[in-house]
Design an enzyme around this catalytic site. Structure first.
Site, PDB file in Angstrom:
ATOM      1  N   SER A  10     -12.444 -20.284 -17.857  1.00 37.50           N
ATOM      2  CA  SER A  10     -12.477 -21.394 -16.910  1.00 37.50           C
ATOM      3  C   SER A  10     -13.567 -21.279 -15.861  1.00 37.50           C
ATOM      4  O   SER A  10     -14.068 -22.283 -15.381  1.00 37.50           O
ATOM      5  CB  SER A  10     -11.133 -21.504 -16.180  1.00 37.50           C
ATOM      6  OG  SER A  10     -10.089 -21.660 -17.087  1.00 37.50           O
ATOM      7  N   THR A  11     -13.893 -20.059 -15.468  1.00 35.99           N
ATOM      8  CA  THR A  11     -14.869 -19.892 -14.394  1.00 35.99           C
ATOM      9  C   THR A  11     -16.016 -19.021 -14.856  1.00 35.99           C
ATOM     10  O   THR A  11     -15.900 -18.262 -15.817  1.00 35.99           O
ATOM     11  CB  THR A  11     -14.224 -19.223 -13.154  1.00 35.99           C
ATOM     12  OG1 THR A  11     -13.875 -17.881 -13.487  1.00 35.99           O
ATOM     13  CG2 THR A  11     -12.989 -19.989 -12.690  1.00 35.99           C
TER      14      THR A  11
END
Length: 187
Positions: A10-11
């Site tokens: 996600s990051t």
């Protein structure tokens, strides 16, 4: 019959190494990935490419359920597509194998719990924000100008300067200046 893998983080602070290693060890012929993209994103190029690559008899392999699906509905839609086209589905960490009735059942149950978890996180976040507002905490990014600059801008506006002039002198956009000192009409 190919084994097509998919990995996602996600990051940008996270990395794909653990998932890629597990997918390689699981015998994936090709692995597609998305880096720094939320599962909730409407468009995930790696995920879409993986799905487009799959053919009847292939197996779609992921490390963990939450790496691939946005919601229970999304997971079930993809699973229906897999069933219609004869594609198998394996989740490495959860032991899901949709070629068996128990695997199909576990797939649906696991996705229901994953969606519940996301909804609970969202609910807690909203409650926390509401409590912060109740306590008077100002949320969002800080104002572009301080109180003295705002007072000066209002004075200049009352003295006939245009919003464009005031904004340029203050180092903000004209739109920001309108928002800050009120919705006065353009001169």
């Amino acid at each position: 019959m190919a084994r097509i893998g998919y990995a996602r983080v996600s990051t940008e602070e996270q990395n794909l190494d653990l998932q890629l290693s597990a997918l390689t060890n699981a015998g994936c012929d090709r692995v597609f990935s998305d880096y720094g993209i939320s599962a909730l994103a409407k468009r995930r190029d790696g995920f879409e490419q993986a799905l487009e690559t799959l053919r009847p008899g292939d197996t779609f392999v992921i490390w963990k359920m939450d790496r691939a699906f946005r919601s229970l509905r999304h997971a079930l839609e993809v699973f229906d597509l897999f069933e219609e086209t004869g594609i198998e589905f394996h989740v490495l960490t959860e032991g899901i194998d949709t070629t068996t009735p128990m695997g199909k059942c576990f797939f649906a149950i696991r996705n229901a719990f994953a969606e519940l978890e996301r909804n609970l996180i969202s609910e807690r976040t909203k409650a926390g924000l509401q409590e912060a507002r109740r306590r008077g905490t100002r949320l969002g990014r800080p104002c572009a100008l301080n109180r003295r600059q705002i007072a000066d801008a209002r004075l200049r506006r009352s003295n006939g300067e245009t919003m464009a002039q005031i904004a340029a002198r203050s180092g903000v956009s004209e739109r920001t200046m309108y928002r800050i000192i009120g919705g006065q009409q353009r001169a």
